[in-house]
Enzyme design. Sequence first.
Site, PDB file in Angstrom:
ATOM      1  N   GLU A 164       8.762 -34.464  13.254  1.00 54.26           N
ATOM      2  CA  GLU A 164       7.460 -35.042  13.427  1.00 54.26           C
ATOM      3  C   GLU A 164       6.815 -34.171  13.909  1.00 54.26           C
ATOM      4  O   GLU A 164       5.499 -33.816  13.623  1.00 54.26           O
ATOM      5  CB  GLU A 164       7.491 -36.527  13.879  1.00 54.26           C
ATOM      6  CG  GLU A 164       6.167 -37.029  14.063  1.00 54.26           C
ATOM      7  CD  GLU A 164       5.715 -38.158  13.417  1.00 54.26           C
ATOM      8  OE1 GLU A 164       6.841 -38.750  12.955  1.00 54.26           O
ATOM      9  OE2 GLU A 164       4.646 -38.576  13.399  1.00 54.26           O
ATOM     10  N   ASP A 176       9.688 -43.785  19.156  1.00 55.06           N
ATOM     11  CA  ASP A 176       9.974 -44.559  17.918  1.00 55.06           C
ATOM     12  C   ASP A 176      11.107 -44.016  17.073  1.00 55.06           C
ATOM     13  O   ASP A 176      11.669 -45.090  16.662  1.00 55.06           O
ATOM     14  CB  ASP A 176       8.630 -44.100  16.968  1.00 55.06           C
ATOM     15  CG  ASP A 176       7.106 -44.392  17.808  1.00 55.06           C
ATOM     16  OD1 ASP A 176       7.247 -45.325  18.591  1.00 55.06           O
ATOM     17  OD2 ASP A 176       6.503 -43.800  17.289  1.00 55.06           O
TER      18      ASP A 176
END
Length: 385
Positions: A164, A176
Amino acid sequence: MNVAELIARFEQAFGRRPAFIARAPGRVNLIGEHTDYNDGFVLPMAIDRDVTIVGAPRDDRAVRLHSTNFGAEALFSLDHIEKASTNTWSNYVRGVADVLQQAGLALSGFDGVIHGEVPIGSGLSSSAAIEMATVMAFAAAGAGGPSSPNLDGVQAARLAQRAENEFVGVNCGIMDQFISSLGKAGHALFIDCRSLDYALVPVPRGVTVLVVDTDAPRSLAASAYNERRAQCEHAAHAFGVRALRDVSVETFERRRSELPNLIAQRAAHVIHENQRVLDAVAALRAGDVATFGRLMNHSHDSLRDLYQVSSKELDAVVDIARSVPGVHGARMTGAGFGGCAIALVEDGRVGELTQAIERDYPQRTGRQPKVYPCVASDGASWRWL
Ligand code: GLA
């Protein structure tokens, strides 16, 4: 879509039977917001909404994916992974493939149907869910062979975060991916984002975590997120520490005048929020839901007033929720600027709270809320079909 429907989709798209199903959940964060990138503490739980990949290994190095959400197909080679400018949803898959290979894992290609039931762009970490589901799909595609990625849950989360950060280009912390990887049914996960030690904390019986999607765009989120990170680094640097995690509430209150006002305000949120997580974990372990709810309220107020990442829609949900009897606490969850809020509510009051939100929120904001009761669920996994 259920598993039988996904299998049928796979057969339709690829003309053969799928061999595995991989999945990973979205998340809500109960408390500990904007603390992960300060090496601090968080307490998220995985929710009962997944990204699922039904797939079968290929003999070559291609990855071919059919997305049910976008009604589109993406195809790439593991020998030459580039960021896509159309079908950008596939960049999460490409990014994970890229970092897994950079980490020295030999991957197999696969065909897959990918289906997400984590609302996209609502702050429930659909991106972490697709990343972790992809790690699982590569584990399944290579299973048994020398190419099977044999990663533990923490390593897998770190690699997904790297995908990410470096491939997708979003500068998120570890929370997350970590919870999507390591969540456990019935539990929240207390994570130390520096050491990556973690502990399960049971979600008490008799209460529900109600998620309310404000249906408001998160347009400012990326730039404001990076700005907050920079402000935290500024504060840590001024205090001569590696991260704000290293500053206690007492030290901060003594030295806060050394910081420019706005920076002190941001640091105050993070430093007190870290302490609130520790207090919240203690309260939960002691079965003290009332204290836990109060800490959730303080967290929201601090995010609204000091960190300034709430929005009028999130504040409206929180205000409405707090006015309903049986609600222990309510706060925004995730990065902020739109997205979702959560309320911790007595099971018997879920209906009343839902009605209050569905009645008052559109009046106050002109938007339609989406309300989901959530259940703490298991992290990423895969199995043969
Ligand atoms: C986003 C990021 C997380 C975390 C939260 C704020 O969800 O992806 O890493 O920083 O915001 O707590």
